[in-house]
Design a protein around this motif. Structure first.
Motif, mmCIF file in Angstrom:
data_model
loop_
_atom_site.group_PDB
_atom_site.id
_atom_site.type_symbol
_atom_site.label_atom_id
_atom_site.label_comp_id
_atom_site.label_asym_id
_atom_site.label_seq_id
_atom_site.Cartn_x
_atom_site.Cartn_y
_atom_site.Cartn_z
ATOM 1 N N ALA A 97 35.166 42.741 43.762
ATOM 2 C CA ALA A 97 34.804 43.856 44.617
ATOM 3 C C ALA A 97 33.173 42.876 44.054
ATOM 4 O O ALA A 97 31.938 43.144 44.812
ATOM 5 N N GLY A 98 33.375 42.145 42.600
ATOM 6 C CA GLY A 98 32.015 41.714 42.930
ATOM 7 C C GLY A 98 31.618 40.713 42.965
ATOM 8 O O GLY A 98 30.598 39.879 43.757
ATOM 9 N N GLY A 99 32.574 39.606 43.867
ATOM 10 C CA GLY A 99 32.775 39.199 44.543
ATOM 11 C C GLY A 99 32.713 39.045 45.791
ATOM 12 O O GLY A 99 31.804 38.576 47.246
ATOM 13 N N LEU A 100 32.691 40.073 46.632
ATOM 14 C CA LEU A 100 32.622 40.773 47.815
ATOM 15 C C LEU A 100 31.168 40.796 47.399
ATOM 16 O O LEU A 100 30.567 40.784 48.656
ATOM 17 N N VAL A 151 30.980 38.714 40.187
ATOM 18 C CA VAL A 151 28.735 38.578 41.324
ATOM 19 C C VAL A 151 28.817 36.828 40.285
ATOM 20 O O VAL A 151 28.790 36.061 41.118
ATOM 21 N N THR A 152 28.813 37.094 39.230
ATOM 22 C CA THR A 152 28.092 35.736 38.305
ATOM 23 C C THR A 152 29.549 34.531 38.618
ATOM 24 O O THR A 152 28.928 33.317 38.650
ATOM 25 N N CYS A 440 35.822 33.286 48.375
ATOM 26 C CA CYS A 440 36.166 32.132 47.016
ATOM 27 C C CYS A 440 36.604 33.222 46.130
ATOM 28 O O CYS A 440 38.227 33.230 45.359
ATOM 29 N N VAL A 441 35.510 33.982 45.645
ATOM 30 C CA VAL A 441 35.716 35.033 44.508
ATOM 31 C C VAL A 441 36.566 36.340 44.467
ATOM 32 O O VAL A 441 37.163 36.246 43.823
ATOM 33 N N VAL A 442 37.024 36.635 45.780
ATOM 34 C CA VAL A 442 37.913 37.770 46.049
ATOM 35 C C VAL A 442 39.031 37.235 46.505
ATOM 36 O O VAL A 442 40.048 37.636 45.791
ATOM 37 N N MET A 443 39.332 35.973 46.642
ATOM 38 C CA MET A 443 41.219 35.465 47.343
ATOM 39 C C MET A 443 40.749 35.522 45.728
ATOM 40 O O MET A 443 42.294 35.744 45.603
ATOM 41 N N SER A 444 40.384 34.864 44.736
ATOM 42 C CA SER A 444 40.717 34.714 43.822
ATOM 43 C C SER A 444 41.184 35.377 43.095
ATOM 44 O O SER A 444 42.331 35.615 42.210
ATOM 45 N N TRP A 445 40.336 36.650 43.030
ATOM 46 C CA TRP A 445 40.720 37.316 42.220
ATOM 47 C C TRP A 445 42.126 39.065 42.398
ATOM 48 O O TRP A 445 43.022 39.188 42.163
#
Length: 510
Positions: A97-100, A151-152, A440-445
């Motif tokens: 959710a943070g990456g999104l 987010v970070t 990319c972060v959303v895909m990763s997590w």
């Protein structure tokens, strides 16, 4: 005079992208890089990567806490197997959710303010866990700290790449991974050596410290010059670059290069532009790397490490395994940090994937072929139940899974761990960098959450060797993906990398 001597210092290509002639440009670039003062740049990067320290601390927080809460006197806080599983895994949902949300925050607030914003959910999350009166507070706290980590994860690599210059960008790009490992080691140290002084609530309070220090330092740091230019703040961008590079350097020339690249780009990516290879190719490469990184099995190995070691009767006390893995990761990321700007990104990715391939293959074949009487794998089709089984007599052959796991972690930390984050921030086009890094972060997590949820089910149905053999196949795919899709970005400015994707001319990357 020869035509090459009559050309101006800055010339246009057929794509209207300006760059320096190769021989003159290389000479001037080397002279410019040698003249730079990096102390302030290092300070800005340190302030940013404190967010990764907090991320690493929060990620492994359940490790020493779950055993305590499973035996807690209060029924409201006592964890059973189901709630303990969610206490560990809900962090990844928060990170997704943070990456999104970082897709919006990076372009609206900027990279620096996005990192600072992450301090709010992080501080609230730690506060909820420190003062928890029920399991729901623990789970909400975990989700909020995971959200901050998401987010970070999307903002810090982009900030580092945009404030750094090619001479040190590889080294600094590995710093987020180093700080995340240090955060995990800090948690293990507090949990083990100060366990008599700091209970699980005070461990959460300790997590607030790096968050507060990060906020204070970032208030004194400049924003990314490229982001400021994208917002039309030319004077502020020039001042930011001057602060980062030093007043007595030729920072104005670098500023003009960045500004010239920005001039050719619209502020936002339109749906029509997504069909442009300049936009979608680097995004697909970055997302593909994040997907393959998680499919290689690193999250499953780290989450279920103690159970895997117990199952294979590794010669290692459970209280030392996490710390040993953390030290191996730290050593390996440090190797990557000092070698990325010398050896290059691709060679480290090849070596990393090769080591992981051999390690996973060794682990899978060991579990499959070594009899249970020798490797101690009683109840071969379950990981959970084996945690409570008595350990078998130690056999020297159990050094094989220990070494295979250590080499797997080492291989990951040397390449596919830090370099995928660095390349993500390097190859993404500026106009899509905020949105694409969040993707990319959303895909990763989401991939990490899915793997950790299905890992135990696969082990129960088919045995522990199956996931390791699957991870080995993925690592072989990583080698092919690196050779066919990943460009070498060592020593290249972000503008040169964008020119490569815009025109397809490899001369920009030489």
């Amino acid at each position: 005079m020869e035509p090459s001597l009559q050309e101006p210092l800055i010339r246009k290509t057929s794509s209207s992208y300006q760059t320096f002639p190769e021989s003159t440009g290389k000479r001037l670039d080397k002279e410019y890089l040698r003249s730079l003062h990096n102390k302030r740049l290092y300070l800005a990067v340190f302030a940013a990567v404190l967010g990764n320290f907090s991320f690493g601390f929060a990620l492994v927080y359940p490790s020493p806490v779950i055993p305590v809460l499973e035996a807690h006197a209060s029924p409201a806080l006592r964890l059973d197997q189901h709630t303990a599983s969610w206490f560990g895994s809900v962090f990844t949902l928060g990170a997704a959710a943070g990456g999104l949300s970082a897709m919006l925050l990076n372009d609206r607030l900027g990279r620096k303010l996005s990192i600072m914003f992450s301090a709010v959910p992080s501080a609230v999350g730690y506060g909820l866990m420190a003062g928890a009166q029920g399991i729901w507070m623990l789970l909400l706290g975990r989700m909020l700290t995971g959200y901050a980590g998401g987010v970070t994860s999307a903002s810090i690599p982009v900030y580092i790449s945009e404030v750094s210059h090619p001479g040190v960008r590889g080294m600094l790009g590995a710093c987020p991974q180093i700080m995340a490992v240090l955060g995990a080691l800090g948690l293990y140290a507090l949990g083990k050596y100060l366990g008599l002084v700091l209970d699980w609530r005070w461990l959460a309070v300790a997590g607030e410290v790096p968050v507060l220090v990060m906020i204070i330092l970032l208030c004194l740091m400049p924003n990314s010059p490229r982001f400021l230019l994208s917002q039309g703040k030319d004077e502020e961008a020039l001042g930011s670059l001057c602060w980062l590079r030093g007043k007595d350097t030729d920072y104005a020339r670098e500023y003009e290069q960045i500004k010239d690249s920005m001039r050719k780009q619209s502020q936002r990516v339109s749906c029509t532009e997504l069909k442009d290879p300049f936009i979608y190719k680097p995004i697909l490469i970055a997302v593909g790397m994040r997907f393959l990184q998680q499919l290689s099995g690193v999250t499953c190995v780290l989450v279920y490490l103690q159970s895997i070691f117990k199952k294979t009767s590794v010669i290692l006390k459970p209280e030392y395994d996490a710390a040993l893995v953390g030290l191996v990761r730290l050593f390996s990321v440090a190797i990557a940090a000092v070698s990325m700007d010398k050896a290059g990104r691709k060679i480290l990715l090849f070596v990393s994937a090769g080591v992981m391939l051999v390690s996973n293959l060794t682990m899978g074949l060991y579990i499959h072929f070594v009899p249970a009487s020798q490797n101690g794998t009683i109840a071969n089709r379950t990981l959970v139940s084996s945690a409570n089984l008595p350990a078998e007599p130690t056999n020297y052959i159990t050094l094989i899974p220990l070494l295979a796991t250590m080499f797997f972690i080492m291989g990951y930390a040397m390449g596919w761990g830090p370099i995928t984050w660095l390349l993500m921030s390097e190859i993404l086009p500026l106009k899509a960098r905020g949105v694409a890094s969040g993707l990319c972060v959303v895909m990763s997590w989401l991939t990490a959450f899915t793997l950790t949820q299905f890992f135990l089910r696969v082990v129960e149905s088919f045995g522990l060797e199956v996931p390791f053999l699957f991870f080995a196949v993925i690592c072989a795919g990583n080698i092919l993906f690196t050779g066919c899709c990943v460009p070498e970005t060592k020593g290249r400015s972000l503008e040169q990398i964008e020119a490569f994707f815009r025109t397809g001319r490899r001369s920009f990357m030489r």
